[in-house]
Design a protein around this motif. Structure first.
Motif, short mmCIF file in Angstrom:
data_model
loop_
_atom_site.label_atom_id
_atom_site.label_comp_id
_atom_site.label_asym_id
_atom_site.label_seq_id
_atom_site.Cartn_x
_atom_site.Cartn_y
_atom_site.Cartn_z
N MET A 56 0.85 -1.17 0.00
CA MET A 56 0.00 0.00 0.00
C MET A 56 0.89 1.24 0.00
O MET A 56 1.90 1.29 0.71
N ASP A 57 0.52 2.24 -0.77
CA ASP A 57 1.29 3.48 -0.80
C ASP A 57 0.86 4.40 0.35
O ASP A 57 -0.08 4.11 1.08
N LYS A 58 1.56 5.53 0.50
CA LYS A 58 1.29 6.43 1.61
C LYS A 58 -0.10 7.06 1.53
O LYS A 58 -0.74 7.27 2.56
N GLN A 59 -0.59 7.35 0.33
CA GLN A 59 -1.94 7.89 0.19
C GLN A 59 -2.96 6.87 0.69
O GLN A 59 -3.92 7.22 1.36
N GLY A 60 -2.74 5.61 0.38
CA GLY A 60 -3.63 4.55 0.87
C GLY A 60 -3.63 4.47 2.38
O GLY A 60 -4.68 4.23 3.00
N LEU A 61 -2.47 4.66 3.00
CA LEU A 61 -2.39 4.64 4.47
C LEU A 61 -3.14 5.83 5.08
O LEU A 61 -3.81 5.69 6.11
N ILE A 62 -3.03 6.99 4.44
CA ILE A 62 -3.76 8.16 4.93
C ILE A 62 -5.26 7.92 4.82
O ILE A 62 -6.02 8.23 5.74
N ASP A 63 -5.69 7.35 3.70
CA ASP A 63 -7.12 7.04 3.53
C ASP A 63 -7.60 6.07 4.60
O ASP A 63 -8.70 6.21 5.13
N MET A 64 -6.77 5.07 4.92
CA MET A 64 -7.12 4.11 5.95
C MET A 64 -7.20 4.79 7.33
O MET A 64 -8.10 4.50 8.12
N TYR A 65 -6.28 5.71 7.61
CA TYR A 65 -6.28 6.47 8.86
C TYR A 65 -7.60 7.24 8.99
O TYR A 65 -8.23 7.23 10.04
N LYS A 66 -8.01 7.89 7.91
CA LYS A 66 -9.25 8.67 7.94
C LYS A 66 -10.47 7.78 8.16
O LYS A 66 -11.37 8.13 8.92
N ASN B 79 2.05 11.03 16.48
CA ASN B 79 2.31 12.22 15.65
C ASN B 79 3.74 12.21 15.12
O ASN B 79 3.98 12.60 13.97
N GLU B 80 4.67 11.78 15.93
CA GLU B 80 6.07 11.74 15.52
C GLU B 80 6.26 10.77 14.35
O GLU B 80 6.99 11.05 13.41
N PHE B 81 5.60 9.62 14.44
CA PHE B 81 5.69 8.65 13.35
C PHE B 81 5.14 9.25 12.05
O PHE B 81 5.75 9.12 10.99
N ILE B 82 3.99 9.90 12.13
CA ILE B 82 3.39 10.50 10.94
C ILE B 82 4.32 11.56 10.36
O ILE B 82 4.57 11.59 9.15
N LYS B 83 4.84 12.44 11.20
CA LYS B 83 5.73 13.51 10.72
C LYS B 83 7.01 12.95 10.12
O LYS B 83 7.52 13.47 9.13
N ASP B 84 7.54 11.87 10.69
CA ASP B 84 8.79 11.28 10.20
C ASP B 84 8.62 10.51 8.91
O ASP B 84 9.56 10.37 8.13
N ASN B 85 7.43 9.97 8.66
CA ASN B 85 7.24 9.05 7.53
C ASN B 85 6.34 9.55 6.40
O ASN B 85 6.21 8.87 5.39
N PHE B 86 5.73 10.71 6.57
CA PHE B 86 4.85 11.25 5.54
C PHE B 86 5.30 12.65 5.17
O PHE B 86 5.59 13.47 6.03
N ASP B 87 5.34 12.90 3.88
CA ASP B 87 5.73 14.21 3.38
C ASP B 87 4.72 15.26 3.84
O ASP B 87 3.51 15.04 3.76
N ARG B 88 5.22 16.39 4.33
CA ARG B 88 4.37 17.47 4.83
C ARG B 88 3.34 17.89 3.79
O ARG B 88 2.17 18.11 4.11
N GLN B 89 3.74 18.01 2.53
CA GLN B 89 2.83 18.45 1.49
C GLN B 89 1.70 17.44 1.26
O GLN B 89 0.55 17.82 1.05
#
Length: 140
Positions: A1-11, A25-35
């Motif tokens: 799964m790509d990062k967009q898929g993980l964000i969709d799953m989080y939502k 929050n630290e994991f999200i900031k370290d592993n996902f591009d801010r943009q």
């Protein structure tokens, strides 16, 4: 799964994620591009001034600033941690706000806009101006 898929799953599973504070929050900031996070209306430790943000809008960490809604916009907003935000709605907009942790929110309703706030816990602070419905939600 790509990062967009993980964000969709989080939502989709935001209740589970908030209840278990996973991922951190630290994991999200370290592993996902801010943009990528901003494009998905996820803000962690940001200063924001957003207008008619897409739904859902997720504010985490020490995010602060203002969200404004007008016309026929609608948004589900989730606040957690030490967020300090002002949310205003006017015209025919509808805003649904879930507040967790130590988050602070000032809500301003104008005209026929509808704002619904769900407080989850005793530590979050909600102040309001205008016709705002505040309910007590499940405590996590």
């Amino acid at each position: 799964m790509d990062k967009q898929g993980l964000i969709d799953m989080y939502k989709r599973g935001i209740d589970f994620c908030f209840r278990n504070q996973y991922p951190s929050n630290e994991f999200i900031k370290d592993n996902f591009d801010r943009q990528l996070l901003i494009e998905n209306a996820m803000f962690i430790d940001e200063s924001i001034d957003e207008f008619n943000s897409p739904s859902p809008c997720i504010l985490l960490g020490s995010t602060s600033g203002k969200l404004s809604f007008d016309k026929f916009s609608s948004c589900d907003i989730y606040l957690r941690d030490n967020v300090d935000i002002e949310i205003s709605a006017k015209d025919f907009s509808r805003v649904f706000i879930n507040v967790y942790g130590s988050a602070k929110v000032r809500v301003v309703q104008d005209g026929v806009a509808k704002i619904y706030v769900y407080k989850h816990g005793d530590h979050c602070k909600v102040s309001n101006e205008g016709d705002v419905l505040i309910r007590i939600g499940e405590d996590y």
